[in-house]
Enzyme design. Sequence first.
Site, PDB file in Angstrom:
ATOM      1  N   HIS A 169     -18.705  53.924  67.371  1.00  0.00           N
ATOM      2  CA  HIS A 169     -20.364  53.922  67.144  1.00  0.00           C
ATOM      3  C   HIS A 169     -20.671  52.324  66.999  1.00  0.00           C
ATOM      4  CE1 HIS A 169     -23.902  55.518  66.621  1.00  0.00           C
ATOM      5  NE2 HIS A 169     -23.409  56.589  65.940  1.00  0.00           N
ATOM      6  N   ASP A 382     -20.282  65.042  85.477  1.00  0.00           N
ATOM      7  CA  ASP A 382     -19.672  65.956  86.544  1.00  0.00           C
ATOM      8  C   ASP A 382     -18.368  65.080  87.175  1.00  0.00           C
ATOM      9  OD1 ASP A 382     -18.819  67.397  88.636  1.00  0.00           O
ATOM     10  OD2 ASP A 382     -20.527  67.959  89.559  1.00  0.00           O
TER      11      ASP A 382
END
Length: 439
Positions: A169, A382
């Site tokens: 993070h 994808d």
Amino acid sequence: MESTVRRNSRSFVRPAAPTPSGSLELSSIDRDVGLRHIVRSLHVFRPRHTHVDDKHQSSSSPARVVRDALGKALVDYYPLAGRIVDGPEGRSTARMELTGDGAWFVTAAASCTLDDVAGLDHHPFAIPAQDLLPDFALPPNVQPLDVPVMMQVTEFACGGFVVGLSSSHTLTDGLGAGQFINAVADYARGLPNPRVGPIWGRGDLVPDPPKKKVHSGPPPSKTSFQFQYLVVDLSVESIDTAKSRFMESTGRRCSSFDVAVAKVWQARTRALRLPDTSARVTLCFFANSRHVLQRPEDEAVGFYGNCFYPATVEAMAGEVEVADVATVVGMVMDAKARLHEEVARWAAGELVAGEEDPYDLWWRDEPLFVSDWRQLGFMEADYGWGTPSHVAPLAAIPFMPVALIVAPPTPRTGVRLMTQCVEEQHMAAFTEEMKAAQE
């Protein structure tokens, strides 16, 4: 079922071409020691036929395709191939060393199909989550918290696969991590470049408030809790009903986010049954602040660093318990309306004496923390086999009660709440409250 996952290989994936060396400074938000942790998630891809006009795609395994694409993406996102290094004052002065050492990458195989494990739709998962995430079998001189990106691709017998992602993070917020993952997916599908080019921009696009309080050293010790896991799906109908009631009550429109946040906060507050109804309860949700912090002339499309603001709502427990949903939704919306002003005050260093820095998450008492994962871009990634059926973030911070908002697995619609925010003694009451919230 007993774990069926076997890890086959572990290695660092380096950038596929030469990248700059040296070091980069992090932003004031990046350096907050509360963000020095690893965010983990599982990205589930059902078996589908390839739809990319590329010969290697049909003959290569998902693990090989993702690995090759990762190396290419690390050329564009070369800071993520480096290492986070503490500065002279510890974590609060950390920087990014451009070592080019690469991202940790693990390949694995599962002897079962995704159908055998219910598509990893239900918790507890039929396969332990840690088996699907990259393990920390790193060289002795490498610490997991210093590695920006770690991935594991587990291929299932049916042809489906799971990408287990562990990311720091410190280097990216949710939108930044989603942007990077889509860059990997773009290369996997054979694109010559990512559709969104990366911008580092830490010194230009994120302010460094002149009066920001700096904490050196690790966060203080916090009380650990045994938060229980509960997943609840809110149907489109239940959300629309709440929206209609809010419109009737106020004449204003609200979002699915507003409804979901209000319902889970109220359910948790009721389940805790605090003996003092005047006690203050707090909600904290993380709002993207790119549109507030960055000027139009900055052209910051592509910025992938931390650029969020912790918006808070505070009220008396009794007030939240007895309110109708429309009232609690109004509290959430009021906090969103204050976002621009509060961010501007923080950026200008205008916090008054004694006022808490909004980013000092680790120094706060235990509010309910909510994060919305639906618009981060993960569901659009994808690699050539279609988009994921669902993405499951994994929150495992024992002193931070959380509720994560995600999309339910396709083809279902509505909103899924993945929660770890109450202990066992409050779990039955919380479960009942969340069941009522589904109506």
